[in-house]
Design an enzyme around this catalytic site. Structure first.
Site, short mmCIF file in Angstrom:
data_model
loop_
_atom_site.label_atom_id
_atom_site.label_comp_id
_atom_site.label_asym_id
_atom_site.label_seq_id
_atom_site.Cartn_x
_atom_site.Cartn_y
_atom_site.Cartn_z
N HIS A 169 0.81 -1.22 0.00
CA HIS A 169 0.00 0.00 0.00
C HIS A 169 0.84 1.27 0.00
CE1 HIS A 169 -4.01 -1.91 0.90
NE2 HIS A 169 -3.16 -2.91 1.08
N ASP A 378 3.59 9.65 -0.54
CA ASP A 378 2.43 8.85 -0.14
C ASP A 378 2.18 7.80 -1.22
OD1 ASP A 378 0.10 8.03 1.19
OD2 ASP A 378 -0.54 10.09 1.59
P1 ADP Z 1 -3.01 6.48 5.28
O1 ADP Z 1 -3.43 5.15 4.83
O2 ADP Z 1 -1.54 6.72 5.18
O3 ADP Z 1 -3.52 6.86 6.63
P2 ADP Z 1 -4.92 7.53 3.31
O4 ADP Z 1 -5.22 8.93 2.94
O5 ADP Z 1 -4.72 6.61 2.15
O6 ADP Z 1 -3.64 7.56 4.27
O7 ADP Z 1 -6.10 6.93 4.18
C1 ADP Z 1 -6.50 7.54 5.38
C2 ADP Z 1 -7.87 7.02 5.79
O8 ADP Z 1 -8.10 7.37 7.15
C3 ADP Z 1 -8.99 7.62 4.99
O9 ADP Z 1 -10.00 6.64 4.77
C4 ADP Z 1 -9.52 8.75 5.90
O10 ADP Z 1 -10.89 9.03 5.74
C5 ADP Z 1 -9.26 8.18 7.26
N1 ADP Z 1 -9.00 9.27 8.22
C6 ADP Z 1 -7.99 10.16 8.18
N2 ADP Z 1 -8.06 11.02 9.20
C7 ADP Z 1 -9.14 10.67 9.90
C8 ADP Z 1 -9.76 11.17 11.11
N3 ADP Z 1 -9.26 12.21 11.78
N4 ADP Z 1 -10.87 10.52 11.55
C9 ADP Z 1 -11.36 9.46 10.88
N5 ADP Z 1 -10.82 8.95 9.76
C10 ADP Z 1 -9.73 9.54 9.28
C1 G6P Z 2 -1.23 2.99 6.22
C2 G6P Z 2 -0.56 1.64 6.04
C3 G6P Z 2 -1.39 0.56 6.69
C4 G6P Z 2 -1.68 0.92 8.14
C5 G6P Z 2 -2.31 2.30 8.23
C6 G6P Z 2 -2.55 2.75 9.65
O1 G6P Z 2 -2.43 2.96 5.53
O2 G6P Z 2 -0.37 1.39 4.66
O3 G6P Z 2 -0.74 -0.69 6.62
O4 G6P Z 2 -2.52 -0.04 8.74
O5 G6P Z 2 -1.47 3.24 7.59
O6 G6P Z 2 -1.39 2.66 10.41
P1 G6P Z 2 -1.31 1.73 11.71
O7 G6P Z 2 0.15 1.71 12.05
O8 G6P Z 2 -2.16 2.42 12.72
O9 G6P Z 2 -1.84 0.38 11.34
#
Ligand code: ADP
Ligand code: G6P
Length: 479
Positions: A169, A378
């Site tokens: 991912h 990212d």
């Molecule tokens: P990552 O996987 O690195 O966190 P992404 O942007 O691909 O980054 O995905 C983040 C996910 O987490 C999204 O589905 C988003 O809606 C959710 N998210 C991010 N911040 C919040 C928050 N403060 N509360 C709830 N959901 C959140």
């Molecule tokens: C990104 C990574 C995931 C991970 C998520 C949240 O989306 O690709 O593998 O699960 O961040 O991070 P955490 O360490 O809380 O699982």
């Protein structure tokens, strides 16, 4: 949430990820609650799994607890336990203080510790055993992400009958960076246990193929690696997405529409609402965007009477040093900007360090005029796609870092280099002053992209390619 107990039978389709889709949380009064796990992996995979009769193998988010498999909302969940020490060494250590910064271009310094690697081996073996135990004869097993890169090979050793896929991912780094890893050959060999290895972008697949040749002396042809045991493994790009229709529908419910209006009113009906939504992670460029906004206010380019910035940041990996430092820096920066430029009832930045239900996210996306997504690196960034999916009005502008995988798809966003603060400020101003017709033209194209390339399409493309792999076949020696 209601849980039902009994042991799930073996499954024909198994997802293996470090996290289960739900986290087990013990509340201060001792009661147990289950919450949606943080991050994009769970957002993306949950709808895929709900369409399948499968099992999900993963950690439930709490240390030192062994839980029995259970069924949640029709999905079989198989919890994998981690001890406190494994959480420190495998999860916070090797996964999130070695691999995470290394794979994100070294935007923080990766640490290399041999004990962390040992824990990574041990835990990957445990996940492989759990998957081997639940997978039916000839089943398909889909291993996810950087925490579990050794599982494909470990699983194949135990279960050569399985069809094994792997998806990363996060970005797969340039070879020069990857080669810093003392265990680089083991990781490449671990991934090559899969029949199909998926990356977000073609560049990641190419970096991996180069390493298979250079480090393990494998033959490659196009996207295919020929292995000494006669198998082949393919490395290809599958840019991940979201359940766009579900987000759009959620944004259209009367509750969310009303909530969006309420948020706008609570902010004092500013002319322009800027929004940032992230896990609190140093890869996300949160500091850069807040600094840019702060300067625009301080210089008078934006008036705090007219413009508001809302930043929501989910707490993440809070015991890892770099994340603690980041939290302090952002607290200080926001405090400084609000202290210097705010007026009573009008702090220019509303900063919320917490996680919200998806409906609240949809309301925020609806309220915002300008979504600011500025990661330094990212894999994809699903927040950008969620914003687009929620814009039923066809309006709203997206300022997007060119270093997010999503920039390769959402080309009509205002693309920025987040290291260039002046450039970022200029793009935020350009987006804020764009004529409605221009904003709508860009949004129309982005919505088309996100709705045509949704999560079902992603899963279909990957699983169709994986089906073509025959794990037991001898490779064609003539081609
Ligand atoms: P990552 O996987 O690195 O966190 P992404 O942007 O691909 O980054 O995905 C983040 C996910 O987490 C999204 O589905 C988003 O809606 C959710 N998210 C991010 N911040 C919040 C928050 N403060 N509360 C709830 N959901 C959140
Ligand atoms: C990104 C990574 C995931 C991970 C998520 C949240 O989306 O690709 O593998 O699960 O961040 O991070 P955490 O360490 O809380 O699982």
């Amino acid at each position: 949430m209601a849980r039902k107990a009994p042991q799930p039978e073996r499954a024909d389709f198994v997802v293996v990820a470090n996290r289960l889709p739900v986290d087990r949380v013990v509340l201060p009064d001792g009661t147990v609650d289950w919450r949606t796990s943080p991050g994009g992996l769970v957002t993306a995979l949950e709808p895929v799994m709900h369409g399948q009769d499968g099992a999900w193998v993963g950690w439930h988010g709490a240390p030192d607890e062994t839980l029995e498999p259970f069924t949640d909302d029709g999905l079989k969940l198989v919890p994998v336990p981690l001890s406190t020490q494994e959480v420190e060494e495998y999860y916070e250590g090797f996964s999130n203080a070695t691999l995470w910064p290394l794979y994100h271009d070294g935007v923080a310094f990766p640490e290399f510790h041999r004990e962390w690697w040992d824990a990574y081996l041990t835990v990957n073996r445990r996940f492989a055993e759990a998957a081997a135990g639940i997978a039916d004869d000839g089943a398909t097993v889909w291993v996810q992400d950087y925490q579990l890169q050794l599982v494909p090979q470990m699983l194949r050793e135990r279960r050569p009958d399985l069809r094994i896929g792997f998806f990363l991912h996060i970005p797969f780094p340039p070879t020069e960076l990857f080669l810093q890893l003392p265990w680089r050959r083991e990781i490449v060999a671990g991934l090559l246990g899969a029949d199909l290895i998926g990356f977000q972008l073609p560049g990641g697949a190419q970096n991996f193929l180069r390493l298979a040749r250079g480090q393990l002396r494998m033959d490659t042809k196009g996207d295919t690696v020929r292995l000494p045991d006669g198998r082949t493994a393919r490395a290809r790009a599958y840019p991940i997405s979201i359940d766009a229709r579900a987000f759009e529908e959620m944004a259209g419910t009367p509750e969310v529409v009303q909530r969006a209006e309420q948020i706008h009113a609570d902010l004092g009906h500013p002319k322009t609402v800027f929004l940032g939504v992230d896990r609190l992670d140093y890869t996300k460029g949160i500091k850069q965007r807040i600094r840019a906004f702060g300067e625009l206010i301080a210089e008078g380019a934006l008036d705090p009477e007219d413009a508001a910035f809302v930043q929501v940041a989910t707490p993440s990996r809070e015991r890892v040093e770099e994340y603690k430092l980041l939290r302090d820096e952002i607290d200080r920066l926001v405090g400084q900007i609000n202290g210097d430029t705010g007026r009573i009832g009008r702090p220019p930045i509303t900063y919320l360090h917490s996680s919200f239900p998806r409906e609240e996210m949809a309301a925020l996306y609806t309220t915002a005029d300008i979504m600011v997504v500025t990661p330094l690196r990212d894999g994809m960034n699903l927040v950008a796609k969620e914003f687009v999916a929620c814009r039923r009005d066809g309006d709203g502008a997206l300022v997007l870092s060119e270093f997010a995988g999503a920039a390769k798809e959402l080309k009509q966003a205002y693309l920025v280099n987040p290291y260039d603060i002046n450039g970022l400020k200029a793009s935020m101003m350009e987006a804020a002053s764009a004529p409605e017709a221009e904003r709508k033209r860009r949004m129309r194209a982005m919505r088309k992209q996100v709705f045509e390339n949704d999560i079902d399409r992603w899963a279909d493309r990957f699983l169709t390619d994986l089906k073509q792999a025959d794990p037991t076949a001898e490779a064609d020696q003539t081609g």
